[in-house]
Design a protein around this motif. Structure first.
Motif, PDB file in Angstrom:
ATOM      1  N   ALA A   1       2.698 -31.091 -26.165  1.00 55.54           N
ATOM      2  CA  ALA A   1       2.178 -29.722 -25.997  1.00 55.54           C
ATOM      3  C   ALA A   1       2.555 -28.864 -27.192  1.00 55.54           C
ATOM      4  N   TRP A   2       3.773 -29.027 -27.672  1.00 53.67           N
ATOM      5  CA  TRP A   2       4.212 -28.252 -28.841  1.00 53.67           C
ATOM      6  C   TRP A   2       3.411 -28.628 -30.082  1.00 53.67           C
ATOM      7  N   LEU A   3       3.184 -29.924 -30.292  1.00 54.62           N
ATOM      8  CA  LEU A   3       2.415 -30.371 -31.459  1.00 54.62           C
ATOM      9  C   LEU A   3       1.008 -29.786 -31.449  1.00 54.62           C
ATOM     10  N   LEU A   4       0.387 -29.747 -30.268  1.00 53.08           N
ATOM     11  CA  LEU A   4      -0.956 -29.175 -30.164  1.00 53.08           C
ATOM     12  C   LEU A   4      -0.942 -27.651 -30.324  1.00 53.08           C
ATOM     13  N   SER A   5       0.206 -27.022 -30.005  1.00 54.93           N
ATOM     14  CA  SER A   5       0.285 -25.558 -30.113  1.00 54.93           C
ATOM     15  C   SER A   5       0.261 -25.085 -31.562  1.00 54.93           C
ATOM     16  N   ILE A   6       0.618 -25.949 -32.502  1.00 55.69           N
ATOM     17  CA  ILE A   6       0.669 -25.540 -33.916  1.00 55.69           C
ATOM     18  C   ILE A   6      -0.722 -25.179 -34.434  1.00 55.69           C
ATOM     19  N   PRO A   7      -1.710 -26.100 -34.375  1.00 56.62           N
ATOM     20  CA  PRO A   7      -3.052 -25.708 -34.838  1.00 56.62           C
ATOM     21  C   PRO A   7      -3.666 -24.595 -33.991  1.00 56.62           C
ATOM     22  N   PHE A   8      -3.343 -24.586 -32.692  1.00 55.24           N
ATOM     23  CA  PHE A   8      -3.895 -23.542 -31.817  1.00 55.24           C
ATOM     24  C   PHE A   8      -3.380 -22.160 -32.226  1.00 55.24           C
ATOM     25  N   THR A   9      -2.068 -22.047 -32.498  1.00 55.97           N
ATOM     26  CA  THR A   9      -1.478 -20.781 -32.926  1.00 55.97           C
ATOM     27  C   THR A   9      -2.070 -20.311 -34.242  1.00 55.97           C
ATOM     28  N   LEU A  10      -2.200 -21.221 -35.192  1.00 53.78           N
ATOM     29  CA  LEU A  10      -2.771 -20.874 -36.498  1.00 53.78           C
ATOM     30  C   LEU A  10      -4.230 -20.437 -36.348  1.00 53.78           C
ATOM     31  N   PHE A  11      -4.959 -21.111 -35.479  1.00 55.97           N
ATOM     32  CA  PHE A  11      -6.369 -20.763 -35.263  1.00 55.97           C
ATOM     33  C   PHE A  11      -6.507 -19.368 -34.660  1.00 55.97           C
ATOM     34  N   ILE A  12      -5.711 -19.067 -33.638  1.00 56.31           N
ATOM     35  CA  ILE A  12      -5.772 -17.753 -32.993  1.00 56.31           C
ATOM     36  C   ILE A  12      -5.374 -16.654 -33.977  1.00 56.31           C
TER      37      ILE A  12
ATOM     38  N   VAL B   1     -12.440 -11.608 -34.593  1.00 50.91           N
ATOM     39  CA  VAL B   1     -13.067 -11.964 -33.311  1.00 50.91           C
ATOM     40  C   VAL B   1     -12.471 -11.179 -32.145  1.00 50.91           C
ATOM     41  N   ILE B   2     -11.143 -11.174 -32.037  1.00 56.32           N
ATOM     42  CA  ILE B   2     -10.496 -10.585 -30.863  1.00 56.32           C
ATOM     43  C   ILE B   2     -10.306  -9.072 -31.003  1.00 56.32           C
ATOM     44  N   ASP B   3      -9.698  -8.619 -32.097  1.00 58.08           N
ATOM     45  CA  ASP B   3      -9.411  -7.189 -32.273  1.00 58.08           C
ATOM     46  C   ASP B   3     -10.651  -6.292 -32.159  1.00 58.08           C
ATOM     47  N   PRO B   4     -11.808  -6.691 -32.750  1.00 60.85           N
ATOM     48  CA  PRO B   4     -12.997  -5.834 -32.637  1.00 60.85           C
ATOM     49  C   PRO B   4     -13.527  -5.657 -31.219  1.00 60.85           C
ATOM     50  N   LEU B   5     -13.055  -6.480 -30.266  1.00 61.48           N
ATOM     51  CA  LEU B   5     -13.472  -6.296 -28.873  1.00 61.48           C
ATOM     52  C   LEU B   5     -12.891  -5.011 -28.285  1.00 61.48           C
ATOM     53  N   TYR B   6     -11.789  -4.517 -28.868  1.00 59.19           N
ATOM     54  CA  TYR B   6     -11.099  -3.341 -28.347  1.00 59.19           C
ATOM     55  C   TYR B   6     -11.418  -2.068 -29.140  1.00 59.19           C
ATOM     56  N   ASN B   7     -11.598  -2.219 -30.454  1.00 55.71           N
ATOM     57  CA  ASN B   7     -11.798  -1.045 -31.308  1.00 55.71           C
ATOM     58  C   ASN B   7     -12.756  -1.368 -32.437  1.00 55.71           C
ATOM     59  N   ASP B   8     -13.243  -0.307 -33.084  1.00 58.07           N
ATOM     60  CA  ASP B   8     -14.133  -0.474 -34.233  1.00 58.07           C
ATOM     61  C   ASP B   8     -13.309  -0.452 -35.519  1.00 58.07           C
ATOM     62  N   PHE B   9     -13.503  -1.482 -36.349  1.00 56.75           N
ATOM     63  CA  PHE B   9     -12.818  -1.570 -37.633  1.00 56.75           C
ATOM     64  C   PHE B   9     -13.846  -1.393 -38.748  1.00 56.75           C
ATOM     65  N   TYR B  10     -13.464  -0.672 -39.780  1.00 55.75           N
ATOM     66  CA  TYR B  10     -14.360  -0.468 -40.919  1.00 55.75           C
ATOM     67  C   TYR B  10     -13.529  -0.148 -42.149  1.00 55.75           C
ATOM     68  N   PRO B  11     -14.100  -0.379 -43.350  1.00 60.96           N
ATOM     69  CA  PRO B  11     -13.359  -0.057 -44.577  1.00 60.96           C
ATOM     70  C   PRO B  11     -12.985   1.426 -44.600  1.00 60.96           C
ATOM     71  N   LEU B  12     -11.870   1.731 -45.220  1.00 59.86           N
ATOM     72  CA  LEU B  12     -11.365   3.097 -45.291  1.00 59.86           C
ATOM     73  C   LEU B  12     -12.436   4.040 -45.844  1.00 59.86           C
ATOM     74  N   LYS B  13     -12.676   5.137 -45.110  1.00 58.86           N
ATOM     75  CA  LYS B  13     -13.733   6.076 -45.511  1.00 58.86           C
ATOM     76  C   LYS B  13     -13.348   6.900 -46.731  1.00 58.86           C
ATOM     77  N   ASP B  14     -12.071   7.276 -46.822  1.00 55.01           N
ATOM     78  CA  ASP B  14     -11.587   8.088 -47.938  1.00 55.01           C
ATOM     79  C   ASP B  14     -11.450   7.195 -49.167  1.00 55.01           C
ATOM     80  N   LYS B  15     -12.467   7.208 -50.037  1.00 55.46           N
ATOM     81  CA  LYS B  15     -12.499   6.294 -51.173  1.00 55.46           C
ATOM     82  C   LYS B  15     -11.440   6.631 -52.226  1.00 55.46           C
ATOM     83  N   GLN B  16     -11.096   7.898 -52.357  1.00 56.03           N
ATOM     84  CA  GLN B  16     -10.042   8.263 -53.304  1.00 56.03           C
ATOM     85  C   GLN B  16      -8.697   7.690 -52.845  1.00 56.03           C
ATOM     86  N   LEU B  17      -8.433   7.813 -51.562  1.00 51.99           N
ATOM     87  CA  LEU B  17      -7.207   7.249 -51.025  1.00 51.99           C
ATOM     88  C   LEU B  17      -7.238   5.729 -51.123  1.00 51.99           C
TER      89      LEU B  17
END
Length: 419
Positions: free
Chosen positions: A179-190, A197-213
């Motif tokens: 189980a531990w051996l299989l968890s290595i590729p699974f952890t890296l994949f997640i 894939v996962i984070d955008p399900l909760y919020n909207d992500f986009y490049p920083l709007k303030d271009k000077q910053l």
């Protein structure tokens, strides 16, 4: 069964009373006299109302945290001794003969029951954050996030549990290693897919709007030899008034992310310090160190789970209503043991994390050479999140993955003097 249930509830109540006494009566969260009136003193950057609110909110929030952990353990115990786990397993087997579907049905009912059991504490935490104006998220939006959490966890749990019990049945003695051996590729994949894939399900992500910053931040990244074309912004102001920034993902999906609340409340110099701090995590390869340490701990944890579960099944298997460890009805026992071990080792993992944060703070200060921005940033973080500057010892040990505000500001002041 009655003895186990009554004993579990009694222990929980006694523990809750002791934690309440520790947090509300026995702990001293004042700062040392020598630091009063300095930049560390919350009285210099919070008004009287904020000082009172920070103390109240932190105490209640910490109390809920220390309650939630054994409350979850209590849930696992009750699911076992009251026979729910065995009934869910029987229902699944009565419905279908396909093992994968049996696992999915069992995991669904177990997850739903545990969700209902823990919902009261989740709801209290949500209402607490609303009352202290930390959370701005509507109840509908909050429930939407909880629903997304439930289904994502359910999908992953179905896969994990099916593979786990396949291994347990095929190799009763060494399932933990496979189980531990299989968890290595699974952890890296997640970790790799989470930012896209996962984070955008909760919020909207986009490049920083303030271009000077963004140009200033990319200039810092260039100085740090970090190959990046974008800094990402996320619309957290719809859900919270607190601030944050973080590094997530690995490889091509690595991202530096800023909450829009951070952009709205801090000056450019303060934001640049935060960005330099996050770049420090990238440069010091803290994400990879964190993954490696988690994998080492999971190996030890799975081995201990195997040993402890064998002992518990021999002594109390009948009382737990589990006929065989090879049956999926033993899953709450595995989850209970993993949860206890995770909590037990959290002081060590938090200590490592705090060490990484000090390294990143040092890197950020050396890169920006702006101590004033660093101090103001930590003061603003404490004020916006109503955080105690000097929390109780046990809170720091079990909750803080970052140094306390007192430690971070004092470190900045001392580091600046040394230079």
């Amino acid at each position: 069964m009655k003895k186990i249930v009554l004993g579990s509830f009694t222990l929980f109540v006694v523990y809750a009373v002791l934690i309440w006494l520790y947090l509300f009566q026995w702990s001293d969260t004042s700062i040392p006299d020598a630091l009063k009136g300095t930049s560390v003193d919350p009285a210099t950057f919070m008004n009287e109302r904020e000082l009172v609110l920070a103390q109240e909110y932190s105490q209640i929030k910490d109390f809920l945290f220390f309650l939630s952990v054994p409350y979850e353990w209590l849930g696992f115990v009750l699911v076992l001794v009251l026979g729910f786990s065995r009934k869910f397993s029987k229902w699944a087997k009565d419905i279908t003969k396909m093992s994968a579907l049996q696992t999915a049905i069992y995991v669904f009912w177990l997850s739903l029951l545990l969700q209902v059991f823990t919902f009261p504490l989740d709801w209290i935490s949500y209402k607490l954050s609303m009352a202290y104006n930390i959370t701005t998220q509507s109840f509908t939006s909050w429930m939407k996030d909880m629903t997304i959490d439930f289904w994502i966890s359910l999908i992953m749990m179905c896969l994990i549990v099916f593979v786990l019990y396949t291994l347990i049945n095929k190799s009763p003695k060494r399932w933990w290693l496979y189980a531990w051996l299989l968890s290595i590729p699974f952890t890296l994949f997640i970790t790799f897919i989470q930012p896209v894939v996962i984070d955008p399900l909760y919020n909207d992500f986009y490049p920083l709007k303030d271009k000077q910053l963004e140009e200033k931040i990319l200039h810092l990244a260039d100085e740090a030899s970090i190959p990046t074309d974008h800094v990402y912004e996320v619309n957290m102001s719809e859900k919270t008034n607190s601030m944050n920034a973080y590094v997530t993902g690995i490889g091509a999906n690595s991202r530096i992310v800023l909450w829009d609340t951070t952009l709205n409340k801090l000056s450019d110099n303060e934001i640049l310090f935060i960005m330099a701090h996050e770049m420090g995590h990238y440069v010091k390869k803290h994400i990879y160190v964190g993954i490696a340490s988690a994998l080492v701990l999971s190996l030890v944890g799975l081995w201990m789970t195997k040993k402890l579960s064998d002992m518990i099944m021999r002594k109390w298997g009948t009382n737990l209503k589990v006929k065989s460890f090879q049956d999926v009805s033993s899953l709450p026992l595995i989850l209970l043991l993993l949860s206890i071990l995770t909590f037990a080792v959290s002081p060590a993992t938090n200590l490592l994390s705090r060490h990484h944060e000090v390294q990143s703070d040092t890197y950020a200060l050396e890169l920006t050479e702006d101590k004033e921005a660093a101090v103001k940033t930590f003061q603003a973080l404490s004020r916006s999140g109503l955080s105690q500057v000097n929390p109780p010892f046990l809170v720091k040990v079990f909750r803080y993955s970052h140094p306390t505000i007192l430690e971070r500001i004092e470190f900045m002041e001392e580091h600046n003097k040394e230079e």
